[in-house]
Write an enzyme that holds these catalytic residues in place. Structure first.
Site, short mmCIF file in Angstrom:
data_model
loop_
_atom_site.label_atom_id
_atom_site.label_comp_id
_atom_site.label_asym_id
_atom_site.label_seq_id
_atom_site.Cartn_x
_atom_site.Cartn_y
_atom_site.Cartn_z
N HIS A 156 0.64 -0.82 -0.15
CA HIS A 156 -0.07 0.05 0.56
C HIS A 156 0.80 1.23 -0.53
O HIS A 156 -0.06 2.39 -0.24
CB HIS A 156 -1.18 0.17 1.39
N ASP A 369 -9.23 -12.63 -17.08
CA ASP A 369 -8.90 -14.17 -17.21
C ASP A 369 -7.74 -14.15 -18.02
O ASP A 369 -7.40 -12.60 -18.73
CB ASP A 369 -10.40 -13.65 -18.94
#
Length: 431
Positions: A156, A369
């Site tokens: 982060h 995908d």
């Protein structure tokens, strides 16, 4: 379930980073973030009927090749965090771990997932030491059936949820050979929000010093529609979003649990920190990489009698305050005085949040995908933060999945709240 590491390596960019780009300056929004790892997981079933070992070999080869190619465009990701102000773009690469899991993915997803089981799919480095210098640590967990749990631990210090999704969309497009779908990342953020070396924020995302419990709650489409119906008569006249109605209910139920476990919390204002994406505001590019989020503040004196729509209106108000004008006020060198003033307020403790909520809804994780099918489940794993909620989409039906992390005492009350359970299912099996 046994998870055994079979290989560990660093994946390097296909092309070396030019010398002129070796030192990447972080923005002030990155500067004030902790180097906290956030594990995000995508689960893929194996729909290939071929030999499992051959299928696994092909998939892992494709993952590594396309990752190497993608790192050339996202060159800071292959470097190391140097300090609060810079990334050394030294091409040391992304930490890449491959494991084998001795059960099928269908078996794993066919039962309610527990923290202990999911955490075994997270790299040990992120579990044991939440602060690290890698920008990314990736663990590819391969089940006996050939199914995959792809765990990407993002730092982060430089990545927020949108940056993760941008990177993953690029990586999956590269794996499919879909060059037209690749979005070139923008590294303009440090010039929009230049670092201020003297500035020190009290970060709203602080490590937990107490033992806490995380639980998963799922709100399906019809239940969310019923929640929206409770806010039909908002004073603003605007329609409520999925995020707003679910967040409002969770906020109220967490506040009730806190007051029941701690009498001193009764009647006191509850402060909800809402993590808001700055992209698209005041011409901030939607493909901008880095931490482009800001914690908005919603507050209300909560009681069991407070109306759901009152809390929704407070959340709407807080989101509206992080406007184009607000972004303009903190941009560039001219924004330094405003940021310094905000930092003074935050370090005084005046803006300490009772609860922090973030959302990865509508980011398209279920479209990621690699060429062998879309993921069947996305999971946001919280290892270190208490009084924290993450929201994400369910796979279908317009639902929302909430991962709630509270003290063990508060969780015992919260997860049995009848008002919550009227709209949410507790940790159903993902499949």
């Amino acid at each position: 379930m046994v998870v055994q590491i079979v290989t560990e390596e660093n994946i390097l960019p296909t092309s070396p980073t030019p010398h002129s780009l070796k030192k990447f300056k972080l923005s002030v929004l990155d500067q004030t973030q902790v180097k906290l790892y956030v594990p995000l997981m995508l689960f893929y079933l194996n729909n290939n009927t071929g030999d499992v070992d051959s299928v696994i070999l092909d998939k892992t080869k494709l993952l590594k090749q396309s990752l190497s190619e993608t790192l050339t465009r996202y060159y800071p990701f292959a470097g190391k965090v140097h300090d609060d102000f810079h990334i050394n773009c030294n091409d040391e690469g992304v930490r890449y771990i491959e494991t084998r899991v001795n059960c099928s993915l269908l078996e794993f997803l066919g039962q309610p997932p527990g923290d202990e089981m999911i955490n075994r799919l997270v790299p040990e480095e992120a579990r044991e030491s939440p602060i690290g210098n890698y920008i990314l640590i990736i663990q590819v967990n391969i089940f006996s059936c050939g199914g995959i749990a792809l765990c990407t631990c993002i730092s982060h210090k430089f990545l927020d949820g949108t940056t993760y999704t941008l990177f993953m969309k690029d990586w999956t497009s590269a794996a499919r050979g879909s060059s037209p779908e690749i979005v070139i990342p923008s590294f303009i953020v440090p010039s929009l929000f230049p670092q201020i070396p003297s500035l020190s924020f009290k970060n709203p995302m602080s490590f937990s010093k107490i033992k806490f419990a995380s639980q998963r709650f799922v709100f399906d489409g019809p239940k969310i529609a019923a929640l929206k119906a409770k806010t039909k008569l908002l004073s603003s006249g605007s329609e409520s979003s999925r995020f707003e109605v679910v967040s409002a209910l969770l906020w109220k139920c967490v506040a009730k649990a806190a007051s029941k476990s701690n009498d001193s919390a009764l009647g006191k204002p509850s402060k909800l920190g809402v993590i808001i994406n700055l992209r698209g505001k005041n011409c901030v590019p939607k493909n901008a990489v880095g931490n482009l989020v800001w914690p908005g503040l919603a507050q209300c004196k909560l009681s069991p009698e407070v109306e759901h729509k009152t809390l929704v209106e407070q959340i709407k108000k807080c989101k509206a305050e992080i406007s184009d004008n607000f972004v303009e006020a903190i941009k560039g060198d001219a924004g330094t005085p405003t940021l310094v003033k905000i930092a003074e307020i935050m370090t005084s403790g005046e803006l300490s949040f009772s609860l922090l909520i973030t959302s990865m809804c509508n980011m398209g994780q279920y479209e990621l995908d690699f060429g062998w099918g879309k993921p069947v489940w996305f999971y946001y794993c919280n290892l270190n933060l208490v009084n924290f909620i993450s929201l994400s989409d369910t796979g279908a039906g317009g639902g929302i999945q909430a991962i709630v992390s509270l003290s063990e005492q508060e969780m015992a009350i919260f997860e049995n709240d009848p008002e919550l359970l009227a709209f949410a299912s507790v940790n159903p099996a993902p499949l």
